[in-house]
Design a protein around this motif. Sequence first.
Motif, PDB file in Angstrom:
ATOM      1  N   PRO A  45       0.807  -1.224   0.000  1.00 41.19           N
ATOM      2  CA  PRO A  45       0.000   0.000   0.000  1.00 41.19           C
ATOM      3  C   PRO A  45       0.839   1.273   0.000  1.00 41.19           C
ATOM      4  O   PRO A  45       0.494   2.244  -0.681  1.00 41.19           O
ATOM      5  CB  PRO A  45      -0.831  -0.138   1.285  1.00 41.19           C
ATOM      6  CG  PRO A  45      -0.946  -1.607   1.502  1.00 41.19           C
ATOM      7  CD  PRO A  45       0.379  -2.161   1.050  1.00 41.19           C
ATOM      8  N   ALA A  46       1.945   1.278   0.763  1.00 39.68           N
ATOM      9  CA  ALA A  46       2.786   2.477   0.829  1.00 39.68           C
ATOM     10  C   ALA A  46       3.378   2.812  -0.534  1.00 39.68           C
ATOM     11  O   ALA A  46       3.441   3.984  -0.930  1.00 39.68           O
ATOM     12  CB  ALA A  46       3.898   2.281   1.858  1.00 39.68           C
ATOM     13  N   ALA A  47       3.820   1.796  -1.273  1.00 40.47           N
ATOM     14  CA  ALA A  47       4.407   2.041  -2.585  1.00 40.47           C
ATOM     15  C   ALA A  47       3.373   2.617  -3.548  1.00 40.47           C
ATOM     16  O   ALA A  47       3.672   3.523  -4.337  1.00 40.47           O
ATOM     17  CB  ALA A  47       4.985   0.741  -3.146  1.00 40.47           C
ATOM     18  N   VAL A  48       2.137   2.109  -3.490  1.00 36.31           N
ATOM     19  CA  VAL A  48       1.074   2.624  -4.356  1.00 36.31           C
ATOM     20  C   VAL A  48       0.781   4.086  -4.028  1.00 36.31           C
ATOM     21  O   VAL A  48       0.638   4.923  -4.928  1.00 36.31           O
ATOM     22  CB  VAL A  48      -0.204   1.773  -4.206  1.00 36.31           C
ATOM     23  CG1 VAL A  48      -1.349   2.376  -5.028  1.00 36.31           C
ATOM     24  CG2 VAL A  48       0.053   0.338  -4.649  1.00 36.31           C
ATOM     25  N   VAL A  49       0.701   4.407  -2.731  1.00 36.99           N
ATOM     26  CA  VAL A  49       0.412   5.784  -2.322  1.00 36.99           C
ATOM     27  C   VAL A  49       1.521   6.726  -2.778  1.00 36.99           C
ATOM     28  O   VAL A  49       1.248   7.818  -3.287  1.00 36.99           O
ATOM     29  CB  VAL A  49       0.237   5.870  -0.791  1.00 36.99           C
ATOM     30  CG1 VAL A  49       0.098   7.335  -0.356  1.00 36.99           C
ATOM     31  CG2 VAL A  49      -0.990   5.094  -0.347  1.00 36.99           C
ATOM     32  N   ILE A  50       2.774   6.316  -2.613  1.00 33.32           N
ATOM     33  CA  ILE A  50       3.906   7.172  -2.986  1.00 33.32           C
ATOM     34  C   ILE A  50       3.838   7.544  -4.461  1.00 33.32           C
ATOM     35  O   ILE A  50       3.942   8.724  -4.836  1.00 33.32           O
ATOM     36  CB  ILE A  50       5.243   6.470  -2.668  1.00 33.32           C
ATOM     37  CG1 ILE A  50       5.453   6.404  -1.158  1.00 33.32           C
ATOM     38  CG2 ILE A  50       6.411   7.213  -3.331  1.00 33.32           C
ATOM     39  CD1 ILE A  50       6.617   5.522  -0.750  1.00 33.32           C
ATOM     40  N   VAL A  51       3.659   6.544  -5.317  1.00 32.00           N
ATOM     41  CA  VAL A  51       3.614   6.810  -6.754  1.00 32.00           C
ATOM     42  C   VAL A  51       2.410   7.682  -7.092  1.00 32.00           C
ATOM     43  O   VAL A  51       2.508   8.637  -7.876  1.00 32.00           O
ATOM     44  CB  VAL A  51       3.568   5.497  -7.554  1.00 32.00           C
ATOM     45  CG1 VAL A  51       3.391   5.782  -9.041  1.00 32.00           C
ATOM     46  CG2 VAL A  51       4.835   4.687  -7.315  1.00 32.00           C
ATOM     47  N   ARG A  52       1.265   7.360  -6.503  1.00 29.94           N
ATOM     48  CA  ARG A  52       0.053   8.122  -6.817  1.00 29.94           C
ATOM     49  C   ARG A  52       0.197   9.598  -6.454  1.00 29.94           C
ATOM     50  O   ARG A  52      -0.078  10.482  -7.270  1.00 29.94           O
ATOM     51  CB  ARG A  52      -1.140   7.526  -6.072  1.00 29.94           C
ATOM     52  CG  ARG A  52      -2.429   8.283  -6.366  1.00 29.94           C
ATOM     53  CD  ARG A  52      -3.511   7.953  -5.368  1.00 29.94           C
ATOM     54  NE  ARG A  52      -4.738   8.692  -5.695  1.00 29.94           N
ATOM     55  CZ  ARG A  52      -5.755   8.839  -4.875  1.00 29.94           C
ATOM     56  NH1 ARG A  52      -5.730   8.300  -3.684  1.00 29.94           N
ATOM     57  NH2 ARG A  52      -6.824   9.529  -5.243  1.00 29.94           N
ATOM     58  N   VAL A  53       0.620   9.881  -5.215  1.00 27.02           N
ATOM     59  CA  VAL A  53       0.616  11.270  -4.763  1.00 27.02           C
ATOM     60  C   VAL A  53       1.752  12.075  -5.390  1.00 27.02           C
ATOM     61  O   VAL A  53       1.572  13.257  -5.717  1.00 27.02           O
ATOM     62  CB  VAL A  53       0.657  11.364  -3.220  1.00 27.02           C
ATOM     63  CG1 VAL A  53      -0.558  10.690  -2.602  1.00 27.02           C
ATOM     64  CG2 VAL A  53       1.921  10.757  -2.645  1.00 27.02           C
ATOM     65  N   LEU A 206       7.725   7.933   1.670  1.00 25.32           N
ATOM     66  CA  LEU A 206       8.953   7.408   1.070  1.00 25.32           C
ATOM     67  C   LEU A 206      10.063   7.295   2.103  1.00 25.32           C
ATOM     68  O   LEU A 206      10.760   6.262   2.185  1.00 25.32           O
ATOM     69  CB  LEU A 206       9.391   8.314  -0.081  1.00 25.32           C
ATOM     70  CG  LEU A 206      10.690   7.914  -0.800  1.00 25.32           C
ATOM     71  CD1 LEU A 206      10.563   6.515  -1.404  1.00 25.32           C
ATOM     72  CD2 LEU A 206      11.042   8.934  -1.879  1.00 25.32           C
ATOM     73  N   ILE A 207      10.226   8.323   2.922  1.00 28.44           N
ATOM     74  CA  ILE A 207      11.255   8.290   3.972  1.00 28.44           C
ATOM     75  C   ILE A 207      10.939   7.180   4.972  1.00 28.44           C
ATOM     76  O   ILE A 207      11.833   6.433   5.406  1.00 28.44           O
ATOM     77  CB  ILE A 207      11.337   9.659   4.676  1.00 28.44           C
ATOM     78  CG1 ILE A 207      11.875  10.714   3.706  1.00 28.44           C
ATOM     79  CG2 ILE A 207      12.220   9.583   5.919  1.00 28.44           C
ATOM     80  CD1 ILE A 207      11.815  12.136   4.239  1.00 28.44           C
ATOM     81  N   ALA A 208       9.655   7.057   5.353  1.00 29.93           N
ATOM     82  CA  ALA A 208       9.271   6.006   6.293  1.00 29.93           C
ATOM     83  C   ALA A 208       9.531   4.622   5.698  1.00 29.93           C
ATOM     84  O   ALA A 208       9.958   3.695   6.401  1.00 29.93           O
ATOM     85  CB  ALA A 208       7.791   6.148   6.661  1.00 29.93           C
ATOM     86  N   GLY A 209       9.298   4.467   4.390  1.00 31.18           N
ATOM     87  CA  GLY A 209       9.551   3.189   3.751  1.00 31.18           C
ATOM     88  C   GLY A 209      11.033   2.863   3.673  1.00 31.18           C
ATOM     89  O   GLY A 209      11.448   1.728   3.959  1.00 31.18           O
ATOM     90  N   LEU A 210      11.861   3.848   3.312  1.00 30.99           N
ATOM     91  CA  LEU A 210      13.304   3.633   3.228  1.00 30.99           C
ATOM     92  C   LEU A 210      13.897   3.333   4.597  1.00 30.99           C
ATOM     93  O   LEU A 210      14.889   2.612   4.718  1.00 30.99           O
ATOM     94  CB  LEU A 210      13.981   4.859   2.621  1.00 30.99           C
ATOM     95  CG  LEU A 210      13.631   5.143   1.144  1.00 30.99           C
ATOM     96  CD1 LEU A 210      14.298   6.431   0.678  1.00 30.99           C
ATOM     97  CD2 LEU A 210      14.035   3.975   0.250  1.00 30.99           C
ATOM     98  N   ALA A 211      13.263   3.878   5.659  1.00 30.16           N
ATOM     99  CA  ALA A 211      13.731   3.614   7.022  1.00 30.16           C
ATOM    100  C   ALA A 211      13.194   2.295   7.578  1.00 30.16           C
ATOM    101  O   ALA A 211      13.537   1.906   8.694  1.00 30.16           O
ATOM    102  CB  ALA A 211      13.325   4.762   7.940  1.00 30.16           C
ATOM    103  N   GLY A 212      12.348   1.623   6.818  1.00 32.21           N
ATOM    104  CA  GLY A 212      11.808   0.346   7.266  1.00 32.21           C
ATOM    105  C   GLY A 212      10.615   0.463   8.186  1.00 32.21           C
ATOM    106  O   GLY A 212      10.193  -0.536   8.785  1.00 32.21           O
ATOM    107  N   ILE A 213      10.042   1.660   8.319  1.00 29.74           N
ATOM    108  CA  ILE A 213       8.905   1.856   9.217  1.00 29.74           C
ATOM    109  C   ILE A 213       7.639   1.263   8.605  1.00 29.74           C
ATOM    110  O   ILE A 213       6.802   0.680   9.313  1.00 29.74           O
ATOM    111  CB  ILE A 213       8.709   3.355   9.516  1.00 29.74           C
ATOM    112  CG1 ILE A 213       9.966   3.910  10.216  1.00 29.74           C
ATOM    113  CG2 ILE A 213       7.467   3.590  10.370  1.00 29.74           C
ATOM    114  CD1 ILE A 213       9.928   5.404  10.440  1.00 29.74           C
ATOM    115  N   VAL A 214       7.451   1.413   7.289  1.00 31.05           N
ATOM    116  CA  VAL A 214       6.312   0.810   6.582  1.00 31.05           C
ATOM    117  C   VAL A 214       6.861  -0.063   5.463  1.00 31.05           C
ATOM    118  O   VAL A 214       7.911   0.244   4.888  1.00 31.05           O
ATOM    119  CB  VAL A 214       5.356   1.879   6.009  1.00 31.05           C
ATOM    120  CG1 VAL A 214       4.703   2.675   7.128  1.00 31.05           C
ATOM    121  CG2 VAL A 214       6.084   2.790   5.037  1.00 31.05           C
TER     122      VAL A 214
END
Length: 322
Positions: A45-53, A206-214
Motif C-alpha cells: 500500500p505504501a508504494a502505491v500511495v507514494i507513486v500516486r501522490v 517514502l522516507i518512512a519506507g526507506l527507514a523500514g517503518i512501513v
Amino acid sequence: MATMTHDTPVRSRLGNGLLLAALSASSFGLSGALARGLLNAGWSPAAVVIVRVLLGAAVLLPVAVVQLHGNWGLLRRNIPLLTGYGLLAVAGAQLAYFNAVAYMDVGVALLIEYTAPIAVVVWLWLRHEQKPGRATVLGALIGIAGLVLVLDLRSDVPTSWIGVLWALGAMVGAAAYFIMSGSAGEAVPGTVLATSGLLIGGFGILIAGLAGIVPLHATTNPVAFQGFTAQWWQPLLALGVITASLAYVSGIAATRMLGSRLASFAALTEVLAAILFAWALLGQAPHAIQLLGGILILAGVVVVRLGEPQENPADPTLSEPH
C-alpha cells in the motif's frame, strides 16, 4: 425576459459546477479498484500511495507555482498546516484506505471512511464546544446505524477487523482533511494546498519506507482485473493523473462554482462511483444489507451537513481525498 437572461449564467455555472463535481467524484472513486489490483499483483500500500501522490503532485506543481505568484513566504508561514495536511490528511488517509481495501471490499472500506463528517462534528463538540443541533445528532445516529449494517456482522463471510481498523484510520485522516481544509481559509490557494500536501505526504511515506517503518515493495507483474490484464505502469499512471491530479483540480473548480456545501453533497457520488468501479474491475458486489447500510450512512451525512450552520460559498473547501 430580463430574469431569464440573468438566470442563464447562473444556471450555466451550476451545471458546469455539477459536471466538474461528478468528474472529481468519479476520478476519486476509481482509486480503490486500481489500488486493489496493484496490491494483488504484489505492491505494498505504501508504494502505491507514494507513486500516486508524487505523480499527482508533479502534474499539479506548475499550476500551483503560477497560483502562488512568487509568494514563497506564504508557504513558510503555513508550514505547520501544510505538514499536518500532507502527513495526516493526505498520506495518512490514503495509506489507511489502501490498507483497508487490501482486507475488505472497496465499497465497504469507503463507506466506513465516509463517516468522517460525523467524527468532525464530535471533534468540534469536544475540542471547541460547538454543540451539535438536533438534526446533526439525528444524522450521526443514522450514520452509526448504517455503519453497523455495512459491517454485516451476521454474514457467513467473516468481517476483517484489521480492514475495519484501517478503514477507521482512513476516516480519521479524512476528518483531519475536512478540518484542515476549512482552517486554510483563503490564505492558502486550493491548488497550492493540494500540491503541498501531495508532495509532503509522498516524501513522508517514502522516507518512512526507506527507514523500514512501513513495508515498501513493488513489482513489474501484470495487474489482473476482471476480464482483462494491464501492464503494471498503466494503473499507476491512472492513479496519479486521473485519481490524484484530475480529481483534485476538478474538485477545487467545482467547489468554487458551487460553494463548499453543495459541492460536499455532490462529492457523495464518489461512493457510487467506487462501488461501480469495484464491481466492473474486481467483481466485488456488496450484499443487500450493506447497500442498505450505505444508504443510511449517506443519508446520515446529508442530515449532518444540513444541520451545520450556513457557510460562505466562497470558502475553498476541497472534495473528499482518496
